[in-house]
Design an enzyme around this catalytic site. Structure first.
Site, short mmCIF file in Angstrom:
data_model
loop_
_atom_site.label_atom_id
_atom_site.label_comp_id
_atom_site.label_asym_id
_atom_site.label_seq_id
_atom_site.Cartn_x
_atom_site.Cartn_y
_atom_site.Cartn_z
N ASN A 9 0.86 -1.24 0.19
CA ASN A 9 -0.07 -0.04 0.03
C ASN A 9 0.79 1.28 -0.09
O ASN A 9 1.43 1.39 0.98
CB ASN A 9 -0.85 -0.25 1.28
CG ASN A 9 -1.50 1.24 1.29
OD1 ASN A 9 -2.02 2.11 0.56
ND2 ASN A 9 -2.18 1.37 2.65
N TRP A 10 0.88 1.89 -1.38
CA TRP A 10 1.92 2.91 -1.28
C TRP A 10 1.31 4.15 -0.55
O TRP A 10 2.00 5.29 -0.43
CB TRP A 10 2.23 3.21 -2.94
CG TRP A 10 3.49 2.18 -3.22
CD1 TRP A 10 3.88 0.89 -2.71
CD2 TRP A 10 4.07 2.34 -4.39
NE1 TRP A 10 4.99 0.50 -3.30
CE2 TRP A 10 5.23 1.41 -4.43
CE3 TRP A 10 4.49 3.26 -5.46
CZ2 TRP A 10 6.01 1.13 -5.34
CZ3 TRP A 10 5.27 3.25 -6.30
CH2 TRP A 10 6.13 2.04 -6.50
N LYS A 11 0.11 4.22 -0.36
CA LYS A 11 -0.42 5.61 0.21
C LYS A 11 -0.21 6.60 -0.74
O LYS A 11 -0.25 6.34 -1.91
CB LYS A 11 -0.23 5.60 1.60
CG LYS A 11 -0.08 4.31 2.56
CD LYS A 11 -0.19 4.73 4.14
CE LYS A 11 -0.32 3.51 4.65
NZ LYS A 11 -0.02 3.52 5.93
N HIS A 92 -9.45 1.60 4.39
CA HIS A 92 -8.20 1.69 5.15
C HIS A 92 -8.47 2.59 6.47
O HIS A 92 -9.41 3.66 6.29
CB HIS A 92 -7.26 2.06 4.45
CG HIS A 92 -5.76 2.15 5.04
ND1 HIS A 92 -5.49 3.24 5.73
CD2 HIS A 92 -4.79 1.25 4.96
CE1 HIS A 92 -4.28 2.83 6.41
NE2 HIS A 92 -3.88 1.72 5.76
N GLU A 94 -6.89 4.82 7.62
CA GLU A 94 -6.67 6.61 7.45
C GLU A 94 -7.92 6.98 6.90
O GLU A 94 -8.28 8.31 7.05
CB GLU A 94 -5.33 6.41 6.37
CG GLU A 94 -4.15 6.35 7.25
CD GLU A 94 -2.80 5.73 6.55
OE1 GLU A 94 -2.96 5.72 5.22
OE2 GLU A 94 -2.26 5.13 7.16
N GLU A 162 -5.77 -4.46 10.47
CA GLU A 162 -4.65 -3.75 10.62
C GLU A 162 -5.02 -2.83 11.84
O GLU A 162 -5.84 -1.97 11.82
CB GLU A 162 -4.55 -2.77 9.35
CG GLU A 162 -4.18 -3.37 8.15
CD GLU A 162 -3.85 -2.42 7.32
OE1 GLU A 162 -2.47 -2.38 6.54
OE2 GLU A 162 -4.31 -1.25 6.88
N GLY A 168 2.68 2.22 10.62
CA GLY A 168 3.47 3.18 10.65
C GLY A 168 4.10 3.60 12.05
O GLY A 168 4.73 4.47 12.10
N SER A 202 2.95 -2.19 10.46
CA SER A 202 4.57 -2.39 10.83
C SER A 202 5.02 -3.66 10.37
O SER A 202 5.80 -4.32 11.12
CB SER A 202 4.85 -2.11 12.11
OG SER A 202 4.49 -0.75 12.60
N GLY A 223 2.71 -1.00 4.21
CA GLY A 223 2.86 0.19 3.89
C GLY A 223 4.22 0.63 3.49
O GLY A 223 4.64 0.43 2.51
N GLY A 224 4.69 1.12 4.73
CA GLY A 224 6.10 1.86 4.37
C GLY A 224 7.16 0.94 3.82
O GLY A 224 8.01 1.29 2.82
P1 PGA Z 1 2.77 0.28 7.63
O1 PGA Z 1 1.30 0.40 7.11
O2 PGA Z 1 3.10 -1.17 7.13
O3 PGA Z 1 3.61 1.31 7.12
O4 PGA Z 1 2.42 0.01 9.12
C1 PGA Z 1 0.35 -0.54 6.77
C2 PGA Z 1 -1.09 -0.09 6.04
O5 PGA Z 1 -1.33 1.02 6.74
O6 PGA Z 1 -1.70 -0.51 5.23
#
Ligand code: PGA
Length: 241
Positions: A9-11, A92, A94, A162, A168, A202, A223-224
């Site tokens: 997930n590149w956001k 998600h 967010e 999640e 993050g 994470s 994500g990251g």
């Molecule tokens: P993260 O994000 O791996 O950076 O913790 C996961 C996500 O939000 O899908």
């Protein structure tokens, strides 16, 4: 047998030049699981073209619940399907926290995704406060029940658990807590033996193999650590069974 998935997930990250990370990763992948990159809208078309025949699927990070019309700034599921996108992340945390998406909205979006022939990656997860007050399982169960529409089956839907406090932050639940949550989710989802349930929050090269080996965990939403090949290749390879 549920094939494991490494989903990135590149956001709101990535410009045209970033796409070379994906093509490089394709040359290094060893996992026998599925690999999905959910890139920003601006990169979707190019990502689809670049990954043809590479064994990589391309997903979006959101879609509207209507198919077309006066919804300035929105993108619909049929539009994503039209350019060759196969997956879409919905709900998600967010989007739930920052853009007011409720589980009811997520369910409507999932119906639209299914109608368009997209695979919905539906996200759920508790906050730290909810976890600390012992409500994690009940909160997530309620999200699952309200976010997954009747149209969902193991082919057109993937669940991503999640925990909000793990996204993050470098914090990850204990293996036991992940196992308990995934067991609970599996017991209430449709076609529970077959639908994939990913863990997200994470996930890193250093913990992916351990997390992916927890019972009822079918891979990760990352994500990251999905932005750079050096970080994501070991996670892709951790889907190998
Ligand atoms: P993260 O994000 O791996 O950076 O913790 C996961 C996500 O939000 O899908």
């Amino acid at each position: 047998m549920r094939n494991k998935i490494a989903a990135g997930n590149w956001k709101m990250n990535g410009i045209e030049a970033s796409l070379s990370e994906i093509t490089f990763m394709a040359t290094q992948m060893e996992g026998n699981g599925e690999v999905i990159f959910c890139v920003p809208y601006t990169l979707l078309s190019q990502a689809v073209e670049m990954t043809k025949n590479l064994g990589i699927s391309i997903g979006a990070q959101n879609a509207h619940f209507e198919t077309l019309g006066a919804f300035t700034g929105e993108i619909s599921a049929p539009m994503l399907k039209d350019i060759g996108v196969t997956h879409v992340i919905l709900g998600h945390s967010e989007r739930r926290a920052l853009f007011g998406e409720t589980s009811e909205i997520v369910a409507r979006k999932a119906i639209a995704a299914h109608d368009a022939g997209l695979i919905a990656i539906i996200c759920v997860g508790e906050t730290l406060e909810e976890r600390e007050s012992g409500q994690a399982i009940s909160v997530v169960s309620a999200q699952i029940n309200a976010s997954i529409p009747k149209s969902a089956n193991a082919q057109n839907t993937i669940i991503a658990y999640e925990p909000v406090w793990a996204i993050g932050t470098g914090k990850v639940p204990t293996n036991d807590d992940i196992a308990k949550m995934h067991e609970s989710i599996r017991s209430i989802i449709p076609q529970g033996d077959h639908m994939r349930v990913l863990y997200g929050g994470s996930v890193k090269a250093s913990n992916a193999r351990e997390i992916f080996s927890i019972p009822n965990v079918d891979g990760g939403l990352v994500g990251g650590a999905s932005l750079k090949a050096d970080d994501f290749i070991p996670i892709i390879n951790a889907t190998k069974t």
